[in-house]
Design an enzyme around this catalytic site. Sequence first.
Site, PDB file in Angstrom:
ATOM      1  N   HIS A   1     -93.740  -0.919  30.559  1.00  9.22           N
ATOM      2  CA  HIS A   1     -93.678  -2.295  32.370  1.00  9.22           C
ATOM      3  C   HIS A   1     -95.060  -1.960  32.344  1.00  9.22           C
ATOM      4  O   HIS A   1     -95.643  -2.986  32.286  1.00  9.22           O
ATOM      5  CB  HIS A   1     -93.050  -0.410  33.328  1.00  9.22           C
ATOM      6  CG  HIS A   1     -91.858  -1.226  33.639  1.00  9.22           C
ATOM      7  ND1 HIS A   1     -90.494  -0.955  33.082  1.00  9.22           N
ATOM      8  CD2 HIS A   1     -90.893  -2.156  34.537  1.00  9.22           C
ATOM      9  CE1 HIS A   1     -89.835  -1.250  33.964  1.00  9.22           C
ATOM     10  NE2 HIS A   1     -90.093  -2.047  35.185  1.00  9.22           N
TER      11      HIS A   1
ATOM     12  N   HIS B   1     -91.799   7.342  35.032  1.00  8.06           N
ATOM     13  CA  HIS B   1     -92.903   7.917  33.339  1.00  8.06           C
ATOM     14  C   HIS B   1     -93.934   8.910  34.439  1.00  8.06           C
ATOM     15  O   HIS B   1     -94.080   8.936  35.325  1.00  8.06           O
ATOM     16  CB  HIS B   1     -93.539   6.289  33.428  1.00  8.06           C
ATOM     17  CG  HIS B   1     -92.899   5.860  32.452  1.00  8.06           C
ATOM     18  ND1 HIS B   1     -92.729   6.266  30.851  1.00  8.06           N
ATOM     19  CD2 HIS B   1     -92.071   4.700  32.795  1.00  8.06           C
ATOM     20  CE1 HIS B   1     -92.520   5.176  30.484  1.00  8.06           C
ATOM     21  NE2 HIS B   1     -91.871   4.289  32.018  1.00  8.06           N
TER      22      HIS B   1
END
Length: 528
Positions: free
Chosen positions: A139, A190
């Site tokens: 991302h 993350h």
Amino acid sequence: MANGKNSEPDAGLKSLDHYRNKLPPWRYWPRQKLLPLIRYETPYLAWFQGKIRTPALDSYFAFTANLGTHTFFMVFLPFLFWCGHASLGRGMVHLLASGVFFSGFIKDLLCLPRPLSPPLQRITMSGSAALEYGFPSTHSTNAVSVAVYALSLLNSSESTLSPQANIFLQSITYIYVISIVLGRLYCGMHGFFDVTIGSLLGALLAYLQHLFGPLIDEYVLAATGKGVTLVILVILALVRIHPEPVDDCPCFDDSVAFAGVMVGAQVAYWHLAKSTIEDAATFEFTGVGPVRTALRLVIGVLLLFTWRAIMKPFLLRVLPPIFRGLEKLGLILPRRFFTNASQYTTVPSQLKDHEVLPGFSEIPSIITTIRHPRRRAISVGPQSEADAYETLAYREKRRRESLSTGNGASPVRVTDVGGGHSASISEREHPKLSRKQSKLHEYENMMGTGASSMATSVDVGSQEATVPFPAFDPGIGDDEQDVFSQIKQPRVRYDVEVVTKLVVYSGIAWIVMEGAPLLFDQIGLAAK
């Protein structure tokens, strides 16, 4: 578990030795050097998440995460080509294809897990994202590469936008990239290390595209048939050397899809330049008008979905016999987690897949998601094989540390990463005997405690609060099978799917750049 036929972990492997036994030393060594950093930052991530979480931010970051996926770009990038911005579209295709490929390459190379849940809660609208490894963040790579490239174009001397429009678009770009990168931390998907390296990778790719993108286009334009064939072979060679992951990770599927996009894009760009039909790909809004422009977009999207709906099942039906013949000749290069054609008779027509471009049947659910942006899933506990192995490995690490400080009956002592304090399980069971723990300490104590009772996903309505953190239970989920029985099991994947993806996504790129513009010209939707 390689082909989804066995839900148990490999026999004879302990969680702490799983990657040591499966990875060569040159891949295992950097993984072990980086793993402590991911474990170290997890309590801080949980502290950050707990400090700022609200239901409104949950919805915002879960929804904006969709804007950083390659599915989002695959759906909306064609609009650039069909609305007269082919050069910008080619640049974006190069960025996204390289970003998805190289971030997935690194993920499967090092097999690093996501930060542990618990203590983190994972907030998402997509269940497939958690099945991938964590490092680096794709991302972040996608968002930063697109943002840096867009900002370089907006700040170039060739920009024809008004100062007001330029400032507005730059502001939107900054808000977009900050929302995506910060959202990966907020949503517990993350860690700081993942998004930092992912962002640096994205910035590097944008810089390379800005420098060498025009040179690549010039090479393709001037190339002969042999030159274009060489480009295609290089792309396919990159697919072939993509590392084999230890666990069943879908990163390779995305890499194959975007490799197909690159193949189709280069062929279409080269063929348009060499033919007399290039004018069909031009677009001027004043000559087309709003109604015909809208029709171009609707018809173009329908073409893409129709191509995928027809070609994918066709290839899955005709390729298996061909692959069986090639397998007898020893020409098939087997890949882990993909079943060879000799081991099955037919491929199911409706595969539950992690597709870059959704199918017709998935459109209603996508529309529902857009109409209800507050709908999201909040998960606590292991979700993938990598999660399960990391949970067990961290739990085993704590037990070994306990044994090294005393005997097996000694309480497990856990060091507070924030201030050097320590506490034992027995002290946690009797809080009156110990000082009040810091939040960081509490979050660290949750690491490695994920088990079946914690691995839950819930749909959260607009009026509900966040899911509370589970209480620590030192005896929970001691059975290794219990942890693995709760994770999402990957489906069986078939060897013919690799070629199928290459063909389908090559065709998608060709339709976007050449096929659809030719159709627009034939049915009166081109500029006159």
